[in-house]
Scaffold this motif. Structure first.
Motif, mmCIF file in Angstrom:
data_model
loop_
_atom_site.group_PDB
_atom_site.id
_atom_site.type_symbol
_atom_site.label_atom_id
_atom_site.label_comp_id
_atom_site.label_asym_id
_atom_site.label_seq_id
_atom_site.Cartn_x
_atom_site.Cartn_y
_atom_site.Cartn_z
ATOM 1 N N SER A 1 7.488 1.536 5.327
ATOM 2 C CA SER A 1 7.216 1.684 6.760
ATOM 3 C C SER A 1 7.177 0.339 7.471
ATOM 4 O O SER A 1 7.100 0.299 8.703
ATOM 5 N N TRP B 1 0.847 -1.194 0.000
ATOM 6 C CA TRP B 1 0.000 0.000 0.000
ATOM 7 C C TRP B 1 0.888 1.252 0.000
ATOM 8 O O TRP B 1 1.951 1.253 0.636
ATOM 9 N N THR C 1 1.898 4.197 1.566
ATOM 10 C CA THR C 1 1.718 4.811 2.873
ATOM 11 C C THR C 1 2.133 6.274 2.895
ATOM 12 O O THR C 1 1.941 6.955 3.906
ATOM 13 N N SER C 2 2.707 6.766 1.822
ATOM 14 C CA SER C 2 3.102 8.171 1.760
ATOM 15 C C SER C 2 3.114 8.633 0.317
ATOM 16 O O SER C 2 3.603 7.930 -0.564
ATOM 17 N N TRP D 1 -4.786 8.285 6.259
ATOM 18 C CA TRP D 1 -3.783 8.517 5.226
ATOM 19 C C TRP D 1 -2.690 9.460 5.746
ATOM 20 O O TRP D 1 -1.494 9.214 5.557
ATOM 21 N N THR E 1 -7.129 2.355 6.436
ATOM 22 C CA THR E 1 -6.096 3.327 6.775
ATOM 23 C C THR E 1 -6.136 3.686 8.257
ATOM 24 O O THR E 1 -5.086 3.922 8.873
ATOM 25 N N SER F 1 4.655 0.546 0.877
ATOM 26 C CA SER F 1 5.130 -0.190 2.049
ATOM 27 C C SER F 1 4.482 -1.554 2.099
ATOM 28 O O SER F 1 3.473 -1.815 1.428
ATOM 29 N N LEU G 1 -0.530 7.699 8.418
ATOM 30 C CA LEU G 1 0.383 6.733 7.796
ATOM 31 C C LEU G 1 1.568 7.439 7.142
ATOM 32 O O LEU G 1 2.715 6.980 7.234
ATOM 33 N N SER G 2 1.305 8.562 6.486
ATOM 34 C CA SER G 2 2.386 9.320 5.855
ATOM 35 C C SER G 2 3.345 9.867 6.914
ATOM 36 O O SER G 2 4.568 9.803 6.763
ATOM 37 N N VAL H 1 2.277 -3.079 4.562
ATOM 38 C CA VAL H 1 1.456 -2.675 5.708
ATOM 39 C C VAL H 1 0.981 -3.933 6.426
ATOM 40 O O VAL H 1 0.489 -4.866 5.792
ATOM 41 N N HIS I 1 5.397 6.935 8.251
ATOM 42 C CA HIS I 1 6.410 6.477 7.303
ATOM 43 C C HIS I 1 7.641 7.372 7.385
ATOM 44 O O HIS I 1 8.783 6.892 7.517
#
Length: 562
Positions: free
Chosen positions: A457, A122, A124-125, A210, A151, A131, A213-214, A133, A217
């Protein structure tokens, strides 16, 4: 050689395509839900604006359809149900797991017993890319039917792992000394995470997931990169081992070998330091069919430049087939041993110490499912490559006849494995741990082609699982590269590339990847580093090559000077 990776990816894509066609004919577009013995994990997705995504749209993102329209994205395996702690694949059928695609979600059948985590590729950034996940329900896994907001849940799960990783390093020796940039990133993460946890609707949770997650990361990457240099410096200064900063030479008989080895020396030698502190390693690949004497110059030259040498008598592709290469047969354990013995004998116990190799890679990418494919027919049969026996007997020979280090390299493939029994930790448990063969390896490395099998990540999750499986054994990265012409180029990291990206764009992206990977791998008490950039010989020249050299040198400087 690694150029065969494209060939095997094409063959696997063809097989997966055939399976996809059969499934498409046999299964309705939106099949009826059915409960598995262990229940169903239903995963709902929202985009970064909070709009609900269809199951198909989510699957397309996970497979990176937008960037890989011509690169077989629809056949790419991108998910697996795994043990939450060990990352061993829980699929017992040895065929890739595919989610059931519904109009509003993706559904995954849970195993009948125990708990499972979902590993999924997915992005992630938006700036750092894809990444692995791990959706693991805060570490507990899923043992019965559940519906989750992807997410949101992924951010909660990763935040818990990040907090644990940070706290362990703040309490370790040496304690983590964060930069102001890290502290700023962590503050942003904390603010966004609080907002996400306060969200009242699934749409808002998904949207804020989202952002978190960014944040995670970026902040996790900074933690590992910064602490990697700090820990390696401490260990070096306290006689707990110097880091391995490795490059690979896959054509060491070439006429420019001295110049290229000079680049390797430059890349791994701290600025202005003399004598060489012993950080630099080169892996020399011995091509089957090339006279061993042709490699004498490279080994001597590497040592003369203060570099340590790891020898590779077999790449993972040549490990499955023996000569003649134009009519290969499956390489038996005895044939593997005979070839290995001849190479080790040539480069060991010589009166000229410059001819003696320092470490032997007794097996390369040893869990690769392509090793279990017949070289002529392509037919796969698990274990037919007999790789575990080959590794064990080769390690025994090295220990009995030399003082060199034995190294085994696994291939990173968890959510992307085409054969669950060949998934990294499943194969290692069955073939190295249960057999006791792991005890024959002095060092365990991990080959990571992140454009084929993302980490991102999930880097700390993967390395922590490797360390847990192999106890106090030294671990590291055994192979790394990015978006070379012979690689799959499914996923991007740090710099947005796609299957059609030029090599100029890829070359510009590689230094940042090298800095992150070489630094992060040093961030664990039992890690030695590694890297062993595969196409370094090809990519180290010119202005782009200088940038790659300087990226690795930056890690050497971080360790030596702080």
């Amino acid at each position: 050689m690694k150029k065969s990776r494209t060939i095997r990816m094409t063959l696997l894509a063809a097989v997966c395509f055939a399976l996809t066609v059969v499934l498409a004919i046999a299964t309705p577009a939106i099949p009826e839900r059915s409960e598995a013995l262990g229940g169903t994990l239903t995963v709902k997705f929202y985009d970064s604006s909070g709009a609900a995504m269809s199951g198909q749209a989510a699957l397309d993102v996970a497979r990176n359809k937008a960037d890989n329209l011509s690169n077989g994205y629809q056949d790419k395996v991108i998910s697996a149900l795994v043990n939450p702690g060990t990352l061993e694949d829980l699929n017992t059928t040895n065929t890739p797991m595919s989610p059931v695609v519904h109009s509003t979600d993706l559904a995954f059948s849970l195993p009948a017993a125990g708990s499972a985590a979902l590993a999924l590729t997915w992005p992630t950034s938006a700036s750092r890319g894809y990444s692995m996940v791990l959706l693991d329900n805060l570490g507990a896994g899923f043992s019965s039917s559940a519906t989750v907001n992807f997410t949101f849940q992924a951010a909660r799960d990763l935040k818990k792992r990040f907090d644990a990783a940070l706290n362990s390093r703040l309490a370790a020796t040496p304690t983590f000394a964060p930069s102001s940039a890290f502290n700023s990133s962590k503050t942003t993460l904390s603010t966004d995470f609080t907002a996400m946890m306060s969200a009242s609707t699934e749409s808002e949770k998904g949207k804020l997931g989202w952002a978190v997650l960014s944040d995670l990361h970026a902040t996790f990457d900074m933690l590992l990169a910064e602490y990697g240099g700090q820990l390696a410096k401490y260990k070096d200064e306290h006689d707990q081992g110097s880091p391995w900063l490795g490059t690979t030479f896959d054509d060491a008989t070439s006429s420019n070998i001295g110049t290229r080895l000079g680049y390797a020396r430059n890349a791994t030698l701290p600025s202005g330091v003399s004598p060489n502190p012993g950080y630099g390693w080169v892996r020399i690949v011995f091509d089957v069919g090339t006279p061993l004497n042709d490699y004498d110059k490279a080994v001597k030259s590497a040592h003369s430049k203060g570099l340590l040498v790891m020898g590779m008598p077999f790449d993972s592709t040549t490990a499955r087939a023996c000569l003649p290469t134009n009519n290969p047969t499956h390489c038996t354990a005895s044939e593997y041993q005979a070839r290995f013995k001849s190479v080790v004998d040539h480069f060991s116990n010589n009166s000229n110490s410059a001819m003696n190799i320092d470490a032997w890679e007794v097996g390369n990418e040893i869990n690769g499912e392509w090793i279990d494919e017949d070289p002529v027919t392509g037919t796969y049969s698990y274990g037919s490559g007999d790789m575990a026996t080959k590794v064990a007997t080769a390690a025994d020979y090295v220990h009995a006849h030399t003082n060199a280090t034995t190294v085994g390299t696994l291939y990173w493939q968890v959510p992307t494995s085409n054969r669950p029994l060949n998934s990294t930790f499943t194969w290692a448990e069955n073939n190295l741990i249960d057999t006791g063969y792991a005890n024959k390896l002095d060092v365990v490395l991990l080959s990571t082609y992140i454009e084929d099998a993302p980490m991102g990540s999930g880097f700390d999750t993967a390395m922590s699982a490797l360390i847990a499986m192999f106890g106090n054994k030294p671990v590291g990265l055994g192979e790394f590269d990015y978006f070379y012409t012979d690689t799959s180029r499914y996923f991007w990291s740090l710099t947005h590339l796609n299957a059609a990206s030029t090599q100029a764009a890829a070359r510009a992206a590689r230094p940042a990847l090298a800095t992150q990977a070489y630094s992060s791998m040093l961030a664990y008490p039992t890690s030695i580093g590694g890297g062993f950039w595969w196409y370094f010989q090809e990519e180290s020249a010119g202005s782009y090559g200088t940038a790659l050299q300087n990226a690795i040198k930056g890690v050497a400087n971080s360790v030596y000077f702080g």
